[in-house]
Design an enzyme around this catalytic site. Structure first.
Site, PDB file in Angstrom:
ATOM      1  N   GLU A 111      41.986  26.125  42.210  1.00  0.00           N
ATOM      2  CA  GLU A 111      42.567  26.861  40.989  1.00  0.00           C
ATOM      3  C   GLU A 111      44.133  26.812  41.171  1.00  0.00           C
ATOM      4  O   GLU A 111      44.711  26.743  40.216  1.00  0.00           O
ATOM      5  CB  GLU A 111      42.217  28.310  41.134  1.00  0.00           C
ATOM      6  CG  GLU A 111      42.335  29.195  39.883  1.00  0.00           C
ATOM      7  CD  GLU A 111      41.748  30.564  39.740  1.00  0.00           C
ATOM      8  OE1 GLU A 111      41.528  30.818  41.072  1.00  0.00           O
ATOM      9  OE2 GLU A 111      41.619  31.098  38.681  1.00  0.00           O
TER      10      GLU A 111
ATOM     11  N   SER B  78      37.636  36.211  32.710  1.00  0.00           N
ATOM     12  CA  SER B  78      38.171  35.335  31.543  1.00  0.00           C
ATOM     13  C   SER B  78      36.979  34.877  30.792  1.00  0.00           C
ATOM     14  O   SER B  78      35.859  34.349  31.689  1.00  0.00           O
ATOM     15  CB  SER B  78      39.133  34.435  32.120  1.00  0.00           C
ATOM     16  OG  SER B  78      40.205  34.872  32.776  1.00  0.00           O
TER      17      SER B  78
ATOM     18  N   ASN C 178      51.687  36.346  42.760  1.00  0.00           N
ATOM     19  CA  ASN C 178      52.730  35.698  43.330  1.00  0.00           C
ATOM     20  C   ASN C 178      53.179  36.220  44.590  1.00  0.00           C
ATOM     21  O   ASN C 178      53.549  35.676  45.430  1.00  0.00           O
ATOM     22  CB  ASN C 178      53.988  35.268  42.271  1.00  0.00           C
ATOM     23  CG  ASN C 178      53.403  34.298  41.421  1.00  0.00           C
ATOM     24  OD1 ASN C 178      52.343  33.672  41.336  1.00  0.00           O
ATOM     25  ND2 ASN C 178      54.585  33.825  40.424  1.00  0.00           N
ATOM     26  N   GLU C 179      52.960  37.681  44.786  1.00  0.00           N
ATOM     27  CA  GLU C 179      53.591  38.198  45.866  1.00  0.00           C
ATOM     28  C   GLU C 179      52.334  37.704  46.952  1.00  0.00           C
ATOM     29  O   GLU C 179      53.205  37.457  48.030  1.00  0.00           O
ATOM     30  CB  GLU C 179      53.382  39.782  45.714  1.00  0.00           C
ATOM     31  CG  GLU C 179      54.295  40.559  44.953  1.00  0.00           C
ATOM     32  CD  GLU C 179      54.091  40.238  43.394  1.00  0.00           C
ATOM     33  OE1 GLU C 179      52.786  39.726  43.146  1.00  0.00           O
ATOM     34  OE2 GLU C 179      54.698  40.550  42.529  1.00  0.00           O
TER      35      GLU C 179
ATOM     36  N   SER D  82      36.888  39.356  40.488  1.00  0.00           N
ATOM     37  CA  SER D  82      37.448  40.410  40.903  1.00  0.00           C
ATOM     38  C   SER D  82      36.601  41.765  40.571  1.00  0.00           C
ATOM     39  O   SER D  82      35.674  41.634  39.751  1.00  0.00           O
ATOM     40  CB  SER D  82      38.731  40.567  39.823  1.00  0.00           C
ATOM     41  OG  SER D  82      39.502  39.474  40.250  1.00  0.00           O
TER      42      SER D  82
ATOM     43  N   GLN E 198      34.223  33.282  35.638  1.00  0.00           N
ATOM     44  CA  GLN E 198      34.479  33.586  37.275  1.00  0.00           C
ATOM     45  C   GLN E 198      34.355  35.173  37.268  1.00  0.00           C
ATOM     46  O   GLN E 198      34.922  35.787  36.793  1.00  0.00           O
ATOM     47  CB  GLN E 198      35.747  32.895  37.624  1.00  0.00           C
ATOM     48  CG  GLN E 198      36.157  33.375  38.956  1.00  0.00           C
ATOM     49  CD  GLN E 198      37.625  33.104  39.339  1.00  0.00           C
ATOM     50  OE1 GLN E 198      38.613  33.038  38.524  1.00  0.00           O
ATOM     51  NE2 GLN E 198      38.106  32.960  40.606  1.00  0.00           N
TER      52      GLN E 198
HETATM   53  C1  FAD Z   1      45.162  36.300  32.724  1.00  0.00           C
HETATM   54  C2  FAD Z   1      44.027  36.803  33.761  1.00  0.00           C
HETATM   55  C3  FAD Z   1      42.973  36.303  33.922  1.00  0.00           C
HETATM   56  C4  FAD Z   1      42.135  36.567  34.917  1.00  0.00           C
HETATM   57  N1  FAD Z   1      40.704  35.830  34.969  1.00  0.00           N
HETATM   58  C5  FAD Z   1      40.068  36.262  36.006  1.00  0.00           C
HETATM   59  C6  FAD Z   1      38.751  35.700  36.124  1.00  0.00           C
HETATM   60  O1  FAD Z   1      38.348  34.842  35.321  1.00  0.00           O
HETATM   61  N2  FAD Z   1      37.908  36.033  37.261  1.00  0.00           N
HETATM   62  C7  FAD Z   1      38.250  36.926  38.217  1.00  0.00           C
HETATM   63  O2  FAD Z   1      37.349  37.403  39.043  1.00  0.00           O
HETATM   64  N3  FAD Z   1      39.484  37.676  37.933  1.00  0.00           N
HETATM   65  C8  FAD Z   1      40.421  37.315  37.137  1.00  0.00           C
HETATM   66  N4  FAD Z   1      41.551  37.803  37.017  1.00  0.00           N
HETATM   67  C9  FAD Z   1      41.892  39.101  37.912  1.00  0.00           C
HETATM   68  C10 FAD Z   1      43.005  38.374  38.942  1.00  0.00           C
HETATM   69  O3  FAD Z   1      42.477  37.434  39.890  1.00  0.00           O
HETATM   70  C11 FAD Z   1      43.658  39.716  39.487  1.00  0.00           C
HETATM   71  O4  FAD Z   1      44.256  40.462  38.810  1.00  0.00           O
HETATM   72  C12 FAD Z   1      44.374  39.447  40.983  1.00  0.00           C
HETATM   73  O5  FAD Z   1      43.895  38.611  41.676  1.00  0.00           O
HETATM   74  C13 FAD Z   1      45.273  40.693  41.231  1.00  0.00           C
HETATM   75  O6  FAD Z   1      44.290  41.650  41.540  1.00  0.00           O
HETATM   76  P1  FAD Z   1      44.281  43.304  40.954  1.00  0.00           P
HETATM   77  O7  FAD Z   1      44.682  42.937  39.209  1.00  0.00           O
HETATM   78  O8  FAD Z   1      43.441  44.001  41.276  1.00  0.00           O
HETATM   79  O9  FAD Z   1      46.021  43.769  41.503  1.00  0.00           O
HETATM   80  P2  FAD Z   1      46.043  44.359  42.740  1.00  0.00           P
HETATM   81  O10 FAD Z   1      45.499  43.605  43.929  1.00  0.00           O
HETATM   82  O11 FAD Z   1      45.642  45.741  42.780  1.00  0.00           O
HETATM   83  O12 FAD Z   1      47.641  44.054  42.803  1.00  0.00           O
HETATM   84  C14 FAD Z   1      48.594  44.984  42.255  1.00  0.00           C
HETATM   85  C15 FAD Z   1      49.810  44.669  42.832  1.00  0.00           C
HETATM   86  O13 FAD Z   1      50.277  44.758  44.157  1.00  0.00           O
HETATM   87  C16 FAD Z   1      50.539  43.470  44.841  1.00  0.00           C
HETATM   88  N5  FAD Z   1      49.939  43.363  46.093  1.00  0.00           N
HETATM   89  C17 FAD Z   1      48.593  43.813  46.381  1.00  0.00           C
HETATM   90  N6  FAD Z   1      48.463  43.510  47.607  1.00  0.00           N
HETATM   91  C18 FAD Z   1      49.561  43.078  48.178  1.00  0.00           C
HETATM   92  C19 FAD Z   1      50.121  42.698  49.536  1.00  0.00           C
HETATM   93  N7  FAD Z   1      49.293  42.603  50.515  1.00  0.00           N
HETATM   94  N8  FAD Z   1      51.394  42.043  49.764  1.00  0.00           N
HETATM   95  C20 FAD Z   1      52.112  42.232  48.718  1.00  0.00           C
HETATM   96  N9  FAD Z   1      51.826  42.484  47.433  1.00  0.00           N
HETATM   97  C21 FAD Z   1      50.673  42.900  47.162  1.00  0.00           C
HETATM   98  C22 FAD Z   1      50.072  42.435  43.888  1.00  0.00           C
HETATM   99  O14 FAD Z   1      50.684  41.284  44.119  1.00  0.00           O
HETATM  100  C23 FAD Z   1      50.431  43.117  42.759  1.00  0.00           C
HETATM  101  O15 FAD Z   1      51.672  43.046  41.822  1.00  0.00           O
HETATM  102  C24 FAD Z   1      42.492  37.483  35.960  1.00  0.00           C
HETATM  103  C25 FAD Z   1      43.557  38.290  35.750  1.00  0.00           C
HETATM  104  C26 FAD Z   1      44.640  37.644  34.742  1.00  0.00           C
HETATM  105  C27 FAD Z   1      45.699  38.596  34.578  1.00  0.00           C
END
Ligand code: FAD
Length: 381
Positions: A244, A160, A362-363, A128, A125
């Site tokens: 998902e 992933s 989860n947020e 991100s 996928q």
């Molecule tokens: C094990 C694992 C597998 C993954 N696999 C894939 C994959 O296969 N394909 C893919 O495309 N992506 C994948 N991801 C990425 C995943 O979808 C993102 O990490 C996730 O959506 C969070 O985005 P970010 O890491 O940019 O964090 P950010 O969006 O930068 O968030 C950082 C922190 O801020 C908080 N936050 C951000 N915005 C808000 C808001 N508006 N209100 C409250 N809190 C907020 C978040 O909850 C988090 O705690 C994977 C991630 C992990 C850990």
């Protein structure tokens, strides 16, 4: 909600149990985050497919059994109870396949699904980006019109399985001048070995390349690999995220089996009194999740939608998974944390820690529950 199983479900369950008893590998497969383990998991997918167990809810013409959601839940219970391997094809089966069923063409379904079900093509996928996670609509990777298709450029991250996978699906900006960020996006499938793609593996906490970054430099994608209409990518992607978070990524069968393993461990460790409450909580949690899921599935089968309720499922399983693994590690003591234990608790714990982040943090899920299920005022977003 009717908790009685139909004769058809019971027959499927019995057949699955017998097949799994005869086919599940005696020793656990190597981790799928290694080249060797990935290949072994791919072979397991082929074996499942040969028995028509790799995608039981798909129509028979694509290699499934046409089972309904209760048949699928029954199969999952048997699958995990039998100690069968984790599914390397999960991204494709739980995310891309429902997208193709809802928005793809019959030609795409016929071309993509059988190879996905057999493990011949493993999907990653690619949603991100470095600046687009929770706020996915701010993604910047683009697709520019070319003769007979599109040219993809940009960077994706946290993909992933992409270190070893074959193809990926993702959303790309096709109309940079669109008035709002979630408009003008297009949903596309592409080859991870196509010219212009660089796959850079990312190590997990244990060093294994569970993810990869993807660098795309004018990667050609033919028109036949666009899903739905160009410009409609956001609507299409959002219609599948519920799959998902909700049922398909983490079925109750998985946690019922894990809770059983925990009870076995507790017995082996002399029924440690200090941990007995937590072990009991794990059993009750797995059962509660099962009943909650059956209730949701009943509404779904009656024509309802999972909708925002899938966020509740996601919150539950992601937090439950951590607690369950922490309890197991507590029972194992230092041995659990120091070893790459063959029972998988240590690796499972590392993976469980990521549960509150992937599939939407989860947020963000709590905001969805607050706004859409509880009707509270719009918060931070
Ligand atoms: C094990 C694992 C597998 C993954 N696999 C894939 C994959 O296969 N394909 C893919 O495309 N992506 C994948 N991801 C990425 C995943 O979808 C993102 O990490 C996730 O959506 C969070 O985005 P970010 O890491 O940019 O964090 P950010 O969006 O930068 O968030 C950082 C922190 O801020 C908080 N936050 C951000 N915005 C808000 C808001 N508006 N209100 C409250 N809190 C907020 C978040 O909850 C988090 O705690 C994977 C991630 C992990 C850990």
């Amino acid at each position: 909600m009717d908790l009685n199983h139909t004769a058809e479900e019971d027959a499927l369950r019995t057949e699955a149990r017998e097949w799994l008893a005869a086919h599940v590998p005696a020793a656990p497969l190597p981790s799928l985050e290694t080249a060797e383990g990935f290949a072994a998991h791919r072979e397991w997918e082929a074996e499942l497919y040969a028995g028509r167990w790799s995608a039981v809810s798909w129509p028979e013409r694509f290699g499934g059994r046409g089972a309904d959601i209760f048949g699928w839940l029954a199969f999952e219970e048997e699958y995990w109870a039998a100690g069968a391997p984790g599914r390397v094809s999960q991204n494709g089966i739980s995310l891309l396949a429902p997208t193709l069923f809802d928005h793809g063409s019959e030609e795409q379904r016929a071309r993509v699904l059988p190879d996905m079900a057999s493990g011949a093509v493993v999907w990653a996928q690619a949603w991100s980006e470095p600046e687009a996670g929770s706020d996915l609509a701010s993604l910047r990777s683009r697709a520019v019109r070319a003769d007979g298709g599109w040219l993809l450029s940009g960077q994706k991250t946290w993909s992933s399985r992409a270190a070893f996978a074959d193809r990926a699906f993702g959303i790309f900006r096709t109309e940079p001048a669109a008035p709002r960020p979630h408009q003008g996006l297009t949903y596309l499938m592409f080859d991870l070995r196509a010219p212009g793609v660089t796959v850079r593996p990312i190590g997990r906490l244990d060093g294994r390349p569970a993810f990869a970054e993807l660098f795309l430099d004018k990667v050609f994608v033919p028109d036949e690999d666009v899903i739905g209409e160009p410009g409609q990518g956001w609507r299409i992607a959002m219609s599948t995220t519920g799959n998902e978070r909700g049922l398909t990524l983490r079925s109750p069968g998985r946690f019922l089996a894990a809770a059983d393993r925990l009870v076995r461990l507790w017995r082996e460790r002399g029924e440690d009194r200090g941990a007995s409450d937590r072990v009991a909580d794990a059993v009750i949690g797995a059962r509660a999740y099962q009943l909650f899921t059956y209730a949701g599935a009943s509404r779904f089968a009656a024509g309802g939608e999972m909708g925002a309720e899938s966020s509740l499922n996601k919150l539950f399983w992601s937090e439950y998974d951590i607690e369950l693994h922490e309890t197991a590690l507590e029972l194992l003591g230092p041995e659990g944390e120091l070893s790459r234990s063959p029972d998988g608790w240590a690796e499972g714990y590392v993976f469980a820690l990521a549960g509150p982040v992937y599939a939407g943090t989860n947020e963000i899920q709590r905001d969805i529950v607050a706004e859409r299920l509880l009707g509270l005022p719009k918060g931070r977003r």
